[in-house]
Design a protein around this motif. Structure first.
Motif, short mmCIF file in Angstrom:
data_model
loop_
_atom_site.label_atom_id
_atom_site.label_comp_id
_atom_site.label_asym_id
_atom_site.label_seq_id
_atom_site.Cartn_x
_atom_site.Cartn_y
_atom_site.Cartn_z
N CYS A 18 0.25 -1.37 0.27
CA CYS A 18 0.23 0.04 -0.29
C CYS A 18 0.62 1.18 0.03
CB CYS A 18 -1.08 0.03 1.08
SG CYS A 18 -2.25 -1.22 1.28
N ALA A 19 1.74 0.99 0.88
CA ALA A 19 2.64 1.91 0.89
C ALA A 19 3.38 2.50 -0.23
CB ALA A 19 3.88 2.30 1.80
N ALA A 20 3.76 1.53 -1.20
CA ALA A 20 4.62 1.80 -2.23
C ALA A 20 3.56 2.57 -3.80
CB ALA A 20 5.10 0.33 -2.35
N HIS A 21 1.92 2.16 -3.48
CA HIS A 21 1.56 2.17 -4.76
C HIS A 21 0.53 2.97 -4.50
CE1 HIS A 21 4.00 -1.33 -7.13
NE2 HIS A 21 3.31 -1.62 -6.30
N ARG A 22 0.74 3.68 -3.37
CA ARG A 22 -0.44 4.69 -3.08
C ARG A 22 -2.54 3.95 -2.91
NH1 ARG A 22 2.09 9.77 -5.43
NH2 ARG A 22 3.87 9.70 -4.21
N VAL A 23 -2.55 2.71 -1.74
CA VAL A 23 -3.67 2.11 -1.95
C VAL A 23 -4.01 1.81 -0.58
CG1 VAL A 23 -3.47 1.62 -4.49
CG2 VAL A 23 -2.60 -0.19 -2.53
N GLN A 24 -4.68 1.20 -0.09
CA GLN A 24 -5.43 1.27 1.22
C GLN A 24 -5.74 0.27 1.29
OE1 GLN A 24 -7.91 4.71 2.69
NE2 GLN A 24 -6.01 5.59 2.72
N VAL A 25 -5.96 -0.56 2.84
CA VAL A 25 -7.00 -2.21 2.79
C VAL A 25 -7.92 -1.44 2.80
CG1 VAL A 25 -7.43 -3.57 4.10
CG2 VAL A 25 -4.37 -3.72 4.15
N ARG A 26 -8.93 -2.43 2.39
CA ARG A 26 -10.65 -1.67 2.81
C ARG A 26 -11.29 -2.76 3.43
NH1 ARG A 26 -13.77 -4.18 -0.50
NH2 ARG A 26 -13.11 -5.32 -2.00
N ASP A 27 -10.45 -3.71 2.76
CA ASP A 27 -11.22 -5.35 4.53
C ASP A 27 -10.65 -6.12 5.04
OD1 ASP A 27 -12.39 -7.44 4.51
OD2 ASP A 27 -14.82 -7.11 2.70
N GLU A 66 -10.33 -9.46 -3.50
CA GLU A 66 -9.86 -7.81 -3.37
C GLU A 66 -9.88 -7.28 -2.08
OE1 GLU A 66 -13.30 -6.23 -6.31
OE2 GLU A 66 -11.78 -6.74 -7.87
N PRO A 67 -8.64 -7.32 -1.30
CA PRO A 67 -9.16 -5.95 0.18
C PRO A 67 -8.10 -4.86 0.20
CG PRO A 67 -7.23 -8.12 -0.31
CD PRO A 67 -7.76 -8.45 -1.09
N LEU A 68 -7.95 -4.99 -1.47
CA LEU A 68 -7.46 -3.22 -1.26
C LEU A 68 -8.53 -2.35 -2.10
CD1 LEU A 68 -3.38 -4.23 -1.93
CD2 LEU A 68 -4.27 -4.05 0.13
N SER A 69 -8.32 -0.85 -1.87
CA SER A 69 -8.83 -0.15 -2.74
C SER A 69 -8.57 -0.73 -4.28
CB SER A 69 -8.21 1.57 -2.04
OG SER A 69 -6.95 1.22 -2.04
#
Length: 88
Positions: A18-27, A66-69
């Motif tokens: 997430c830090a490397a790709h600018r996404v977030q855990v959503r689930d 699909e746990p990430l945003s």
């Protein structure tokens, strides 16, 4: 024998991704579910024949859950690579 993967270990992988790709855990529940896949057992018998099969199953689970945003397929590939590297 395929070693298990803890939810905490998968969260560490997710945090770095997430830090490397600018996404977030959503689930977070989806992360926990995916973490259970590599070490799955039925009646004490491993579901997966080897770490490579377990890693592939982990990747499929992450892609479907699909746990990430975003970038879940890339995350699935990264999870498989990390798991196989650590398990062998």
């Amino acid at each position: 024998m395929t070693p298990p993967l803890t939810p905490e270990q998968l969260l560490l992988i997710a945090d770095e991704f997430c830090a490397a790709h600018r996404v977030q855990v959503r689930d977070f529940a989806a992360l926990v579910a995916a973490a259970s896949v590599p070490g799955a057992r039925i009646h004490g018998l491993a579901v997966h024949a080897d770490p490579a099969a377990a890693g592939a199953a982990l990747a499929r689970a992450v892609a479907r859950l699909e746990p990430l945003s975003g970038r879940n397929r890339d995350f699935a590939t990264a999870c498989e690579a990390v798991y196989v590297r650590l398990a062998t």
